[in-house]
Design an enzyme around this catalytic site. Structure first.
Site, PDB file in Angstrom:
ATOM      1  N   GLY A 114      53.237 -12.440   3.599  1.00 17.04           N
ATOM      2  CA  GLY A 114      54.352 -12.141   4.510  1.00 17.04           C
ATOM      3  C   GLY A 114      54.261 -10.804   5.202  1.00 17.04           C
ATOM      4  O   GLY A 114      55.274 -10.290   5.686  1.00 17.04           O
ATOM      5  N   ASN A 131      44.502 -11.293   6.699  1.00 15.03           N
ATOM      6  CA  ASN A 131      45.549 -10.642   7.466  1.00 15.03           C
ATOM      7  C   ASN A 131      46.326 -11.681   8.261  1.00 15.03           C
ATOM      8  O   ASN A 131      47.171 -12.346   7.718  1.00 15.03           O
ATOM      9  CB  ASN A 131      45.023  -9.523   8.355  1.00 15.03           C
ATOM     10  CG  ASN A 131      46.168  -8.653   8.860  1.00 15.03           C
ATOM     11  OD1 ASN A 131      47.230  -8.626   8.238  1.00 15.03           O
ATOM     12  ND2 ASN A 131      45.982  -7.963   9.959  1.00 15.03           N
ATOM     13  N   THR A 139      43.934 -11.964   1.408  1.00 16.28           N
ATOM     14  CA  THR A 139      44.290 -12.240   2.797  1.00 16.28           C
ATOM     15  C   THR A 139      43.134 -12.087   3.768  1.00 16.28           C
ATOM     16  O   THR A 139      42.158 -11.388   3.476  1.00 16.28           O
ATOM     17  CB  THR A 139      45.428 -11.274   3.232  1.00 16.28           C
ATOM     18  OG1 THR A 139      45.919 -11.666   4.508  1.00 16.28           O
ATOM     19  CG2 THR A 139      44.962  -9.839   3.305  1.00 16.28           C
ATOM     20  N   ASP A 189      45.744  -3.493  10.182  1.00 13.88           N
ATOM     21  CA  ASP A 189      46.630  -2.826   9.215  1.00 13.88           C
ATOM     22  C   ASP A 189      46.498  -1.307   9.256  1.00 13.88           C
ATOM     23  O   ASP A 189      47.302  -0.594   8.642  1.00 13.88           O
ATOM     24  CB  ASP A 189      46.365  -3.328   7.793  1.00 13.88           C
ATOM     25  CG  ASP A 189      47.164  -4.592   7.479  1.00 13.88           C
ATOM     26  OD1 ASP A 189      48.075  -4.917   8.250  1.00 13.88           O
ATOM     27  OD2 ASP A 189      46.874  -5.243   6.458  1.00 13.88           O
ATOM     28  N   THR A 221      48.782 -15.068   4.265  1.00 12.92           N
ATOM     29  CA  THR A 221      48.114 -14.309   3.228  1.00 12.92           C
ATOM     30  C   THR A 221      48.341 -15.240   2.088  1.00 12.92           C
ATOM     31  O   THR A 221      49.056 -16.240   2.251  1.00 12.92           O
ATOM     32  CB  THR A 221      48.834 -12.952   3.033  1.00 12.92           C
ATOM     33  OG1 THR A 221      48.446 -12.073   4.066  1.00 12.92           O
ATOM     34  CG2 THR A 221      48.539 -12.285   1.701  1.00 12.92           C
ATOM     35  N   SER A 280      48.096  -1.407   2.907  1.00 16.37           N
ATOM     36  CA  SER A 280      48.546  -2.798   2.743  1.00 16.37           C
ATOM     37  C   SER A 280      49.985  -2.842   2.250  1.00 16.37           C
ATOM     38  O   SER A 280      50.514  -1.844   1.747  1.00 16.37           O
ATOM     39  CB  SER A 280      47.640  -3.470   1.714  1.00 16.37           C
ATOM     40  OG  SER A 280      48.107  -4.754   1.400  1.00 16.37           O
ATOM     41  N   SER A 281      50.590  -4.005   2.388  1.00 17.49           N
ATOM     42  CA  SER A 281      51.909  -4.226   1.777  1.00 17.49           C
ATOM     43  C   SER A 281      51.821  -5.201   0.615  1.00 17.49           C
ATOM     44  O   SER A 281      52.841  -5.557   0.021  1.00 17.49           O
ATOM     45  CB  SER A 281      52.882  -4.815   2.804  1.00 17.49           C
ATOM     46  OG  SER A 281      53.007  -3.970   3.906  1.00 17.49           O
ATOM     47  N   ARG A 283      40.163  -4.463  -1.357  1.00 18.07           N
ATOM     48  CA  ARG A 283      40.649  -4.402   0.020  1.00 18.07           C
ATOM     49  C   ARG A 283      39.470  -4.180   0.965  1.00 18.07           C
ATOM     50  O   ARG A 283      38.516  -3.480   0.604  1.00 18.07           O
ATOM     51  CB  ARG A 283      41.600  -3.208   0.109  1.00 18.07           C
ATOM     52  CG  ARG A 283      42.188  -2.924   1.461  1.00 18.07           C
ATOM     53  CD  ARG A 283      43.190  -3.937   1.826  1.00 18.07           C
ATOM     54  NE  ARG A 283      44.077  -3.469   2.881  1.00 18.07           N
ATOM     55  CZ  ARG A 283      44.877  -4.286   3.568  1.00 18.07           C
ATOM     56  NH1 ARG A 283      44.888  -5.578   3.319  1.00 18.07           N
ATOM     57  NH2 ARG A 283      45.688  -3.811   4.493  1.00 18.07           N
TER      58      ARG A 283
HETATM   59  O1  DON Z   1      47.744  -6.164   3.605  1.00 20.90           O
HETATM   60  C1  DON Z   1      48.740  -6.450   4.234  1.00 20.90           C
HETATM   61  O2  DON Z   1      49.809  -5.939   4.043  1.00 20.90           O
HETATM   62  C2  DON Z   1      48.649  -7.526   5.284  1.00 20.90           C
HETATM   63  N1  DON Z   1      47.312  -7.612   5.773  1.00 20.90           N
HETATM   64  C3  DON Z   1      49.120  -8.809   4.719  1.00 20.90           C
HETATM   65  C4  DON Z   1      49.074  -9.885   5.741  1.00 20.90           C
HETATM   66  C5  DON Z   1      49.991 -10.974   5.473  1.00 20.90           C
HETATM   67  O3  DON Z   1      50.704 -11.031   4.522  1.00 20.90           O
HETATM   68  C6  DON Z   1      49.969 -12.022   6.513  1.00 20.90           C
HETATM   69  N2  DON Z   1      51.149 -12.767   6.449  1.00 20.90           N
HETATM   70  N3  DON Z   1      52.052 -12.643   7.163  1.00 20.90           N
END
Ligand code: DON
Length: 559
Positions: A460, A388, A386, A410, A368, A439-440, A95
């Site tokens: 997503g 982001n 990603t 984030d 992502t 992060s998700s 990350r």
């Molecule tokens: O780490 C994360 O949760 C986000 N940066 C992910 C970004 C993402 O999935 C973009 N798509 N919508």
């Protein structure tokens, strides 16, 4: 008589053949499912050459950086979950982290208000990239083939070009003006694209060659680092070469838990993915969700209430474990988790608490990227990576042919103020130098009765976790095929704002109306996507099937 018997025998034989060939899927050894046909092809070629799933990961990852610039990257970050054929497993956290010069109030004005766009567009949005360090680390620990062979296909694609798809052309053109605004009229992506255009990126080929020759120094030192740092700083950023050199990926224990006869192996902090998935699955485990039926009102209610409760915990408690003490022993305690459903009522929605409504809630786009790989020895790889937002910060370094991430968004810029995914954070996810933003991303591998069962993940933003959650249940509880499971319509709730988002025109208006009657606010999402799941299933008979989400250009390649 004899003729009749022969005729009947023939009929029986023919029917048996037809029956068998319909019933028996062609056996495959494994495969790659990713966001782009070129990238899946590159990964599978490596598997066919005798490389393992980790070699294929490296090759696919670099190929995505070329052919999927909206999210594939060498300038972002990600999470890697693996399970070896012998059942051992692990995760790598690569990350991004905050630059050393970052601080808690980086995006606040003098009055303490969040300055719009500062954390999403331009140089200040850029976190220290982790992808190259992470990918090289994976190669070193688990790969078998020489690095230059794994990067070569990406170099070839960057030099000779790839055909832009219709979806890509639309996406490049949508962001064109912003690219020009941030980078000037001469920038590489300043012109209009159409489907079928051949896109070559020679500067990126040069960077990849540099990495192939000099390893991480090819990225974090020398002309590549200089061009990156100067480009980001020119655009208002604070990234330094020291930040690049100091960046290290981290091996972390997987977040594992049991659901019925499944063992789920997912990503722990600094991703919230595994923790939220654990909470949500344990909250619904006591209910007969299979009996309720796929996407029935009852199953939606149950899942929404689990999602709501878990996202509330996420915003309050979760952050980089190297910086904040996260009470995981409580958050993952079975008594605590089941107590969270005590006030669940089939007859009315549980209202979300009113700390802060997520007013600036919008979805930029679902960008992502996730890919899943299985090799013929049974090694499994699940990666989500990603920049982001779509094309990250939109800062494009022309000398390098890359977009820089906007992962800094984030972090929680200010407690209670939603980020671009409408997610609210607290001090646990406040900005600190070298800290990793929450992060998700939820790259996940699942065992059933000790055997490999499912590899999956999704892009997503905040909807990643719910997309993974729903896909697992589609396969395991509702017995859908892997393709049906990834294609099935999805919905999402994240505690705040207190509203369910449905994919548009996919759910019966009567169902939405009935939910509304018992207090569930809902809206149909403006763009059509909640997650893009790429998955691999190994069924009880050992038959492997691949599922590439129809929502994108995602492609499954078997071997
Ligand atoms: O780490 C994360 O949760 C986000 N940066 C992910 C970004 C993402 O999935 C973009 N798509 N919508």
């Amino acid at each position: 008589m004899k003729n009749t018997r022969t005729f009947l025998k023939l009929c029986f034989f023919t029917f048996s053949l037809i029956f068998i060939s319909c019933r028996t899927p062609t056996k495959i050894n494994g495969g790659v499912v990713s966001a782009m046909p070129y990238a899946s092809e590159v990964g599978v070629k490596i598997l066919e050459k005798g490389g393992n799933a980790f070699d294929a990961m490296v090759a696919t990852n670099f190929a995505l950086a070329v052919v999927y610039p909206v999210a594939g990257n060498i300038t972002g970050g990600g999470f890697f979950v693996y399970r070896n054929a012998d059942g051992s497993s692990g995760t790598l956290d690569y990350r991004e982290q905050a630059p050393e010069k970052a601080h808690k109030d980086l995006y606040l004005d003098e009055a303490g208000n969040v300055i719009q766009d500062k954390s999403t567009v331009g140089g200040l949005a850029v976190g220290v990239p982790g992808t190259v360090a992470g990918t090289l680390e994976i190669h070193q620990k688990l790969g078998t083939m020489p690095m230059h062979e794994l990067i070569q296909p990406a170099i070839y694609l960057a030099e000779n070009g790839y055909a832009v798809t219709e979806k890509q052309a639309r996406s490049f053109n949508t962001y064109r003006e912003q690219f020009i605004e941030v980078n000037g009229a001469d920038t590489f992506y300043a012109h209009e694209f159409k489907a079928g255009d051949i896109l070559k990126n020679p500067p990126l080929a040069k960077v990849l060659r540099e990495i192939a020759t000099n390893g991480i120094e090819g990225f974090n030192s020398g002309w590549v680092a200089e061009a990156m740092v100067s480009g980001v700083q020119k655009s208002g950023g604070i990234l330094t070469q020291k930040d690049l050199v100091n960046y290290k990926p981290k091996w972390r224990d997987p977040l594992t838990f049991y659901y019925k006869d499944l063992k789920v192996i997912s990503m722990g902090l600094p991703s919230s993915g595994g923790i939220c998935l654990n909470q949500m699955m344990k909250m619904i485990e006591p209910y007969d969700i299979q009996g309720m039926g796929h996407n029935s009102q009852k199953s939606i209610q149950l899942m929404i209430e689990a999602e709501r409760r878990s996202y509330a915990d996420r915003s309050e408690f979760l952050g980089d474990p190297d910086f904040v003490k996260v009470p995981l022993n409580i958050l993952l305690d079975s008594v605590y988790i089941s107590s969270k459903m005590n006030n669940f009522d089939w007859n009315r929605a549980t209202p979300s608490s009113e700390i802060k409504p997520g007013e600036s809630y919008f979805f930029e786009s679902d960008e992502t990227t996730h890919f899943s790989i299985l090799d013929d020895q049974g090694n499994a790889v699940s990666v989500t990576t990603t920049l982001n937002g779509a094309f990250g910060s939109k800062v494009f370094i022309d000398e390098l042919g890359v977009f820089m991430n906007n992962e800094m968004d984030d972090f929680s810029s200010k407690p209670g103020v939603p980020n671009m995914f409408g997610l609210i954070g607290n001090l646990a996810n406040a900005i600190e130098p070298k800290k990793r933003m929450l992060s998700s991303m939820t790259p996940t591998i699942i065992e059933k009765k000790g055997e490999l069962f499912l590899i999956l993940g999704s892009p997503g933003g905040s909807t990643i976790i719910t997309s993974v959650f729903q896909t697992i249940l589609n396969v395991y509880e509702h017995k859908l095929s892997i393709q049906q499971s990834v294609d099935a319509s999805r919905f999402h709730h994240q505690w705040l704002p207190d509203s369910i988002t449905f994919e548009p025109n996919k759910f019966d208006p009567k169902l939405l109306h009935n939910l509304n009657d018992i207090g569930y606010n809902s809206e149909e999402k403006k763009s059509k996507i909640i997650g893009k799941v790429d998955a691999i299933l190994v069924d009880d008979d050992g038959i492997i099937t691949l599922g590439a989400d129809y929502r994108g250009d995602d492609t499954a390649k078997a071997y």
